[in-house]
Design an enzyme around this catalytic site. Structure first.
Site, PDB file in Angstrom:
ATOM      1  N   ASP A  27     -26.340 -12.028 -17.190  1.00 25.64           N
ATOM      2  CA  ASP A  27     -27.203 -10.849 -17.142  1.00 25.64           C
ATOM      3  C   ASP A  27     -28.565 -11.336 -17.657  1.00 25.64           C
ATOM      4  OD1 ASP A  27     -27.674  -8.021 -19.281  1.00 25.64           O
ATOM      5  OD2 ASP A  27     -28.188  -8.166 -17.159  1.00 25.64           O
ATOM      6  N   ASP A  29     -31.729  -9.010 -19.031  1.00 27.84           N
ATOM      7  CA  ASP A  29     -32.250  -8.293 -20.201  1.00 27.84           C
ATOM      8  C   ASP A  29     -31.270  -8.359 -21.356  1.00 27.84           C
ATOM      9  OD1 ASP A  29     -33.500  -6.127 -17.806  1.00 27.84           O
ATOM     10  OD2 ASP A  29     -34.781  -7.040 -19.334  1.00 27.84           O
ATOM     11  N   LYS A 220     -23.628  -3.285 -11.691  1.00 25.02           N
ATOM     12  CA  LYS A 220     -22.559  -3.408 -12.687  1.00 25.02           C
ATOM     13  C   LYS A 220     -22.314  -2.044 -13.304  1.00 25.02           C
ATOM     14  CE  LYS A 220     -25.375  -6.300 -14.584  1.00 25.02           C
ATOM     15  NZ  LYS A 220     -26.003  -7.169 -15.586  1.00 25.02           N
ATOM     16  N   ASP A 245     -24.774  -8.633 -22.357  1.00 24.72           N
ATOM     17  CA  ASP A 245     -24.998  -7.992 -23.644  1.00 24.72           C
ATOM     18  C   ASP A 245     -24.471  -6.554 -23.673  1.00 24.72           C
ATOM     19  OD1 ASP A 245     -28.086  -6.240 -23.653  1.00 24.72           O
ATOM     20  OD2 ASP A 245     -27.128  -7.102 -21.878  1.00 24.72           O
TER      21      ASP A 245
END
Lengths: 312, 314
Positions: A27, A29, A220, A245
């Site tokens: 991922d 960010d 996602k 995260d």
């Protein structure tokens, strides 16, 4: 995976994990960057993974950039990445409409110009992008002209979101055979410095409520995001590692697709939240437990640099 | 599933049955859209019914979730459409009741950030509630906007000038758990004449609930608060003497049920009798709250009952 334990990743476990996978999906960010700042050590991690023969992919729910724009951002922040390694929801949504829905023709788009570009690249014309304020009276809005060639309403992040756009989307959706696709349900779009703005999830909820219909989402934790990568590169799920995260998007996607999962604590979710899911009796919650966690992906560096190898 | 304990309700009534009901009740609550008018057109016979009820000394109030206009505008509309005896204090809109809630229940000290139209702001102003000014700041972006100080509540209603910036500001204010989150109503869409619809306040509230991770306190139907406003004004009101007349099962009938009132569905608006019947035969007892006690095709069906009453009195 229901047996995931959220173990701290350290020591010999790191090499073991890395040796057990051929591909790593990151991922963006909160994992490799925050806003416009790279996470220290992240670029080096990606380089070393590639040096060791791993495939690396970037999988993000952000719909405001094309693959090319992401590749440019990755380069400018010092990451070794190619356009075809990037999977954002603008690209994946276009792929979904084209290949899964068989859509040819037009869509009504509540979204960014990047989304419009990705759609055009697969031969789908998007109408509606840009500012769209109300004018005239209520009856005019309710009878707003609908383009008969529009076959779907597509919702992504749109800073020009307005009542008029909500209205047009709703009017199209009163037609039963009009498809309804959203990029993702994230509630916030993270910015640098810990700030955030309302995410696509809010806009999608507004349209779903007005239209009294549910959208199909592409991002996602929908499996399509992984399948999009896997199909193009022939990936085997059990030889893939998902690094994210967010427990409710990244880790849940990993679980759903049978990938190994690694949570990094440089973003949204905490170790405590993961532990709470692990101790829960709900299968849905246990699906959000990662196999491992690290404080930051920089924690992978010692193993990647060979510093932990006693035989060296 | 029918059986010995089959839930009753949904009783279609006319003529003498209506007359009995009219004599038994002394307080009539009417929804507006789809019940007494469609847009700018009064439902045939509706004005006669309302005027007759008022002249016979019945209490009549109008309870609407529509937050777009101040009550003065409603008085004008009533007059325009032939409802001659309707006064300001008979009108209860979700915007008026939102203002009362802020002033009398919450006793708000500080400003209110409003996502809504001029009609809502006017009601708040009239109640002496300060609203954050709608400024036209060309430099403001969603990434960097100035926030007003001392905002103690966010109020969401119907807003055709909705922008992303307003949503962004509202969700910033709502990060403070002390800042209240209110909604005029939850209607997902509003009907207009001719079967057309427009997005409702409910869709805007839903967006903000997702952005903030918080649930709004809803002022309008089916929440009880509008009935509490009515009770404060008409002291001594007895729920058993009331009849709630509406067209929407999920707002009007549920409202009536929540407040302990008898309910009547009129078929000139949103909900169909089949939907009511489905709720009635549902195994889920909570669905029974959506089922009206009585059903009429139109409130004009009251008219023959008045003529009968008059004949009896002669």
């Amino acid at each position: 995976m229901s047996g995931s334990q959220c173990a701290r990743l350290g020591g010999p476990l790191v090499r073991q994990l890395l040796d057990s996978v051929d591909s790593v999906l990151f991922d963006c960010d909160g994992v490799i960057w925050r806003g416009d700042q790279a996470i220290p050590g992240a670029a080096r991690v990606i380089s070393l993974l590639k040096q060791r023969g791993k495939k690396v992919f970037f999988v993000t729910n952000n719909s405001t950039k094309t693959r090319k724009m992401y590749a440019d951002k990755l380069s400018s922040l010092g990451f070794d990445a190619a356009e075809d390694e990037v999977f954002g929801t603008a690209f994946c949504c276009a792929a979904y409409l084209r290949s899964e829905c068989g859509l040819r023709g037009k869509v009504y788009l509540v979204g960014s110009d990047a989304m419009r570009q990705e759609l055009e690249a697969v031969g789908i014309q998007a109408v509606g992008v840009g500012p769209d304020p109300v004018s005239g009276k209520q009856l005019d809005w309710a009878s707003v002209p609908l383009d008969p060639e529009v076959q779907a309403v597509v919702v992504g992040f749109d800073e020009h979101f307005s009542y008029m756009k909500l209205n047009r989307a709703m009017q199209y959706l009163t037609q039963k055979d009009c498809l309804f696709v959203g990029t993702n349900r994230d509630t916030r779009l993270p910015l640098e410095g810990g700030k955030a703005v309302p995410g696509t999830g809010c806009l999608l909820q507004a349209v779903e409520t007005a239209a009294q219909r549910q959208a199909q989402t592409v991002g996602k934790p929908s499996r399509f995001m992984f399948e999009c990568v896997a199909q193009r590169f022939g990936l085997r799920p059990e030889r893939c590692l998902m690094v994210g995260d967010r427990l409710d998007t990244d880790i849940l996607l990993g679980s759903a697709c049978g990938l190994k999962t690694l949570l990094t604590l440089t973003g949204v979710s905490t170790a405590a939240e993961a532990a709470a899911h692990r101790d829960s009796s709900s299968a849905e919650r246990r699906a959000m437990v990662p196999d491992y966690y690290v404080e930051s992906i920089a924690d992978l560096l010692p193993a990647l640099q060979g510093e932990d190898d006693p035989s060296l | 599933m029918a059986g010995a304990f089959a839930f009753k309700g949904c009783q279609k009534i006319r003529g003498a049955q209506i007359r009995v009901l009219l004599e038994a009740k002394d307080f009539f609550l009417f929804d507006c859209d789809g019940v007494i008018w469609h847009g700018e057109n009064a439902i045939t016979g509706a004005a006669k019914v309302v005027n007759a009820l008022i002249r016979r000394g019945k209490n009549v109030v109008f309870v609407t979730n529509n937050s777009t206009r101040p009550r003065e505008n409603y008085v004008n509309k009533f007059t325009r459409l032939g409802f001659t005896d309707v006064m300001l204090d008979q009108i209860f809109s979700s915007s008026y009741c939102s203002a009362l809630y802020l002033r009398d229940v919450v006793k708000v000290r500080g400003q209110v950030f409003v996502i809504g139209c001029e009609g809502l702001r006017l009601e708040l102003l009239e109640a002496g509630i300060p609203c954050v000014e709608e400024e036209d700041d060309p430099d403001a972006t969603i990434y960097n906007c100035a926030l007003a100080p001392d905002v103690k509540a966010v109020l969401v209603g119907h807003d055709d000038k909705l922008t992303f910036l307003k949503l962004a500001k509202a969700s910033c204010y709502l990060r403070d758990p002390e800042c209240l989150f209110l909604a005029t109503d939850n209607d997902p869409w509003h009907p207009l004449s001719g079967g057309r619809i427009l997005p409702g306040s409910g869709s805007l509230t839903a967006a903000l609930e997702v952005a903030s991770g918080r649930k709004a306190t809803v002022i309008g139907k089916p929440s009880r608060f509008m009935f509490e406003c009515i009770s404060s004004q008409f002291s001594g009101i007895d729920p058993a003497q009331c009849l709630m007349v509406g067209d929407r099962l999920e707002t009007d009938m549920l409202f009536g049920s929540n407040c302990g009132l008898d309910t009547m569905l009129t078929l000139t608006g949103v909900s169909q009798i089949e939907e009511a019947q489905e709720y009635r035969s549902s195994d889920l007892t909570t669905n029974h709250s959506y089922v009206p006690d009585y059903v009429v095709d139109t409130i004009a069906d009251f008219l023959p009952a008045f003529e009968e009453i008059e004949e009896q009195n002669d």
